[in-house]
Design an enzyme around this catalytic site. Structure first.
Site, mmCIF file in Angstrom:
data_model
loop_
_atom_site.group_PDB
_atom_site.id
_atom_site.type_symbol
_atom_site.label_atom_id
_atom_site.label_comp_id
_atom_site.label_asym_id
_atom_site.label_seq_id
_atom_site.Cartn_x
_atom_site.Cartn_y
_atom_site.Cartn_z
ATOM 1 N N GLU A 104 3.544 -0.964 12.152
ATOM 2 C CA GLU A 104 4.383 -1.917 11.424
ATOM 3 C C GLU A 104 5.683 -1.271 10.946
ATOM 4 O O GLU A 104 6.082 -1.419 9.795
ATOM 5 C CB GLU A 104 3.609 -2.499 10.234
ATOM 6 C CG GLU A 104 2.360 -3.256 10.676
ATOM 7 C CD GLU A 104 1.635 -3.967 9.551
ATOM 8 O OE1 GLU A 104 1.706 -3.501 8.411
ATOM 9 O OE2 GLU A 104 1.010 -4.995 9.848
ATOM 10 N N ASP A 162 -7.293 -7.775 10.781
ATOM 11 C CA ASP A 162 -6.709 -7.428 9.489
ATOM 12 C C ASP A 162 -7.399 -8.140 8.328
ATOM 13 O O ASP A 162 -6.856 -9.102 7.810
ATOM 14 C CB ASP A 162 -5.214 -7.781 9.501
ATOM 15 C CG ASP A 162 -4.468 -7.103 8.366
ATOM 16 O OD1 ASP A 162 -5.067 -6.266 7.697
ATOM 17 O OD2 ASP A 162 -3.288 -7.438 8.156
ATOM 18 N N GLU A 186 -6.173 -10.457 0.002
ATOM 19 C CA GLU A 186 -4.950 -10.894 0.686
ATOM 20 C C GLU A 186 -5.159 -12.169 1.499
ATOM 21 O O GLU A 186 -4.337 -13.077 1.476
ATOM 22 C CB GLU A 186 -4.468 -9.755 1.604
ATOM 23 C CG GLU A 186 -3.254 -10.124 2.422
ATOM 24 C CD GLU A 186 -2.780 -8.970 3.313
ATOM 25 O OE1 GLU A 186 -3.351 -7.870 3.237
ATOM 26 O OE2 GLU A 186 -1.819 -9.192 4.081
HETATM 27 C C1 BDP Z 1 -1.806 -5.871 6.138
HETATM 28 C C2 BDP Z 1 -0.859 -6.211 5.047
HETATM 29 C C3 BDP Z 1 0.324 -5.282 4.941
HETATM 30 C C4 BDP Z 1 -0.162 -3.851 4.991
HETATM 31 C C5 BDP Z 1 -0.962 -3.616 6.253
HETATM 32 C C6 BDP Z 1 -1.609 -2.243 6.315
HETATM 33 O O1 BDP Z 1 -0.389 -7.528 5.241
HETATM 34 O O2 BDP Z 1 0.995 -5.570 3.750
HETATM 35 O O3 BDP Z 1 0.907 -2.967 4.931
HETATM 36 O O4 BDP Z 1 -2.011 -4.521 6.328
HETATM 37 O O5 BDP Z 1 -2.804 -2.180 6.116
HETATM 38 O O6 BDP Z 1 -3.053 -6.357 5.722
HETATM 39 O O7 BDP Z 1 -0.940 -1.259 6.583
#
Ligand code: BDP
Length: 720
Positions: free
Chosen positions: A307, A381, A409
């Site tokens: 990301e 996720d 989340e």
């Molecule tokens: C997702 C989240 C994000 C996190 C990412 C992570 O939306 O904010 O940075 O995972 O785990 O669940 O790195």
């Protein structure tokens, strides 16, 4: 007379309770035992206490026992002598200690670094309860366990308890930023007041450490995985040291997240290439400096090449190259690296589900021994339901650890009552069939299958500056159940819920049953009203608040909803079988065989693995379309039932928390309907089928739901 005094103190207890139940005390409330007979018994059995040893941890033990016993028994317990009858004897077992003279070696020999034993013994005709361990932290855990027995009103007549954690490192991951915002945090701001540290030590830090120690959590990663290199600057390290000093007596080590590009940002270097000697020595020096501040620093968590975060691949190197460089830096001090497997790239055309295995399986065996691969519980996720991540069972020579998300989340964030015990258990109890024999995810992460010696389980924290720590009073239960399962994943979600309820709301059995039943039904309810039958990742874009199955245009395809549900006129679901992306093949063949067949795949994962025709009959005899509708409706009905059940126990819950929970349940009900209506209105545009009987039609048209905007939803991920 006795009874009168007890009644009076009950009255006082209730009085204070009703004015002070703001949730700050968590499960460590220590209110007077409200069962007169039991109170007499406890007072009889604990007449004095002798705490052996003088250091910061034993001081913590003493403070906790004094606080706990005074509250629970309603009186100060004097310091005792060995000659006392009914003595609580607390301390470490070691050569030539008073305890070792009184206990037989086999009562303590297997306790390891953190285990404890609690025994009722007759010594020289005197009755004692001993709480002992080989090390101070074990004693502290034993004391918290003992206080839990009293809080949950257990019989302490003949205790014979030994408890040893199954997982060595039990961690909270804080996604806290240095500006005190919390990524995916729904309980206010970060509890770390960086600006006023190191001078100002907030009482919260101590209470945080107490709460964690009480459930066995022994590690805290203070900073966000989307890391900021500034935390490694000396002035910040001094602040980190101040926190580490507060936590140390409670057995908690601090860890930080390492931004891979820190040598560039802090060290003004031109590269962060892990194979560059200059970069390596920058990290070696930085780590040396950290250990000068914090001699027991735990190590780093790293999110790399994920990301948009920098990582070794920026320099054509592998995850192993990156992890090993940091592992070498911390190895001389006994530290270790938790390298996250949450990696996927939009440039990779392959199913996101497969990308972590694609990256890490070829690297198996290439990591240094102090590297752990930190794997999220599922391959996408933290969805309301995911099958376990196929990396569990796929890495044979590399230690793996679990990453759960405690903060909700994708499960209603700060406003939905969802007890995560069943979710955690479902994953930990899943059989991976590694080596063809029964081998659950729990047995993989505790090292019993692969023999890995460092073992760890992390949970992304749901804690913030809100007075009650977690915003939703029931968010506390998720912090609690995470810690208890990290200690012993064989405990049941039911048993943990029951003990949490007693400590949090009291021992009234009628009330307890109702609250537990809501908790235990809540996870399935959220799956029903958000993502039934294996649907996943269909939430609002960015903030992840509310439904958004229509989300189709984002900078990256695998952030959209349509990527995951693939609804069309024929059906819905992601074909991950051999005719689709073949992600199923990453599981062991016994599991793959079950998932591959549309008839054998558990219905809870159906649309996760298959694109299924709308008219396909399911086990109930209903078509897929009807089942989807009925599940959404059921989720809403379940939440409506929670509201009723909660209202029925109004008299047994203090006013403050009663009303708080009731208002949150009201929001949950409204939002469950919103999810049902928005998702059904959307999917109906593909199925073109009517809603079955018993399913309420959406209140609004689809375009209304699509038009809703929430620019200020909490917990939003900042832009970097
Ligand atoms: C997702 C989240 C994000 C996190 C990412 C992570 O939306 O904010 O940075 O995972 O785990 O669940 O790195």
């Amino acid at each position: 007379m006795h009874k009168f005094i007890y009644c009076f103190s009950f009255f006082l207890g209730t009085f204070f309770q009703s004015i002070a139940e703001d949730g700050y005390r968590l499960w460590l409330r220590y209110d007077l035992v409200n069962n007169p007979d039991l109170l007499i018994q406890y007072r009889e059995q604990i007449q004095s206490m002798l705490i052996l040893g003088e250091n910061a941890s034993m001081e913590a033990v003493k403070n906790e026992l004094q606080l706990g016993l005074k509250g629970l028994l309603g009186k100060d317990i004097p310091s005792g002598l060995l000659t006392d009858n009914h003595l609580l004897l607390v301390g470490t077992y070691g050569p030539n200690t008073i305890l070792s003279e009184r206990l037989t070696p086999n009562e303590t020999e297997n306790l390891g670094d953190e285990g404890f034993s609690i025994l009722t013994k007759e010594i020289d005709g005197k009755k004692i309860i001993s709480i002992t361990a080989l090390h101070d932290t074990g004693v502290l855990y034993g004391v918290f366990h003992f206080l839990r027995l009293l809080q949950t009103q257990q019989d302490i007549e003949n205790l014979n308890i030994q408890s040893i954690p199954k997982i060595k490192v039990r961690i909270l991951n804080h996604w806290d930023n240095l500006d005190r915002t919390v990524e995916r945090g729904y309980a206010g701001f970060s509890i770390w007041n960086w600006h006023q540290l190191p001078e100002f030590i907030d009482q919260r830090y101590i209470d945080y450490a107490r709460a964690n120690a009480s459930i066995g959590i022994n590690a805290s990663v203070l900073t966000n995985v989307n890391a900021n290199a500034l935390i490694l600057r000396p002035d910040y390290l001094e602040k980190v040291k101040a926190l580490a000093d507060v936590f140390r007596p409670y057995g908690i080590k601090v860890y930080l997240t390492a931004r891979f590009s820190a040598p560039i940002e802090l060290g003004k270097m031109e590269t962060a290439d892990p194979l560059s000697e200059d970069v390596q020595s920058w990290w070696n020096e930085k780590v040396k400096e950290i250990y000068e501040f914090i001699p027991d620093f735990g190590g780093f968590v790293v999110k790399a090449n994920s990301e948009g975060q920098p990582g070794p691949q920026n320099y054509g190197r592998t995850h192993a190259d990156g992890a090993n460089m940091l592992a070498e830096a911390v190895a001389p001090y006994g530290g270790f690296i938790m390298w996250r497997a949450f990696v996927y790239s939009n440039e990779d055309p392959d199913d996101r589900h497969k990308q972590a295995n694609n990256e890490f399986v070829p690297l198996d065996g290439k990591f240094k021994s102090n590297v752990l691969i930190q794997v999220k519980n599922g391959a996408i996720d933290f969805q309301p339901r995911e099958p376990f991540h196929p990396l569990f069972g796929a890495l044979e020579k590399t230690p793996v650890m679990m990453e759960f998300q405690i903060t909700q989340e994708y499960l209603g964030q700060g406003t939905h009552l969802v007890y995560l015990g069943p979710l955690f258990k479902e994953v930990l109890d899943s059989d991976t069939y590694m080596e063809g024999r029964e081998s659950t995810v729990g047995e993989i992460i505790d090292g019993s299958i692969t023999g890995q010696s460092i073992t760890a389980m992390a949970g992304v924290a749901n804690i913030g500056s809100d007075r009650n720590w977690t915003s939703h009073p029931f968010g506390q239960a998720n912090w609690y159940v995470f810690g208890r399962l990290a200690w012993d994943y064989d405990l049941s979600a039911e048993a943990i819920a029951a003990e949490w309820v007693k400590q949090t709301f009291g021992n009234d059995p009628g009330m307890g049953q109702v609250v537990e039943s809501i908790m235990l039904d809540s996870r399935e309810a959220v799956v029903n009203y958000m993502t039934p039958l294996g649907l996943h990742h269909i939430m609002g874009a960015g903030h992840h608040y509310g439904p958004g199955p229509w989300v189709s245009k984002m900078s990256r395809a695998e952030w959209t909803s349509t990527y995951y549900h693939r609804a069309d006129s024929l059906g819905v679901g992601f074909d991950r079988t051999s005719t689709g992306t073949d992600a199923i093949n990453q599981y062991h063949r016994q599991i793959a065989r079950t998932f591959e067949s549309i008839n054998h795949c558990p219905e809870k994962y159906l649309l996760w693995f298959h694109h299924v025709p709308w008219h396909q009959p399911l086990a109930s005899g209903n078509t897929l379309w009807n089942e989807i509708c009925l599940h959404y409706q059921k989720g809403v009905d379940q939440v409506a039932g929670f509201v009723d059940r909660w209202q029925n126990i109004q008299d047994s819950i203090d006013e403050q928390r009663y009303h708080h929970v009731l208002s949150l349940l009201t929001i949950q009900l409204k939002e469950a309907r919103w999810w049902r209506d928005a998702c059904l209105a959307y999917f109906q545009t593909f199925s073109q089928l009517p809603f079955p009987e018993g399913v309420e039609a959406p209140l609004n048209e689809l375009k209304y739901y699509e038009s809703l905007q929430y620019p200020y939803a909490p917990g939003i991920r900042p832009k970097w």
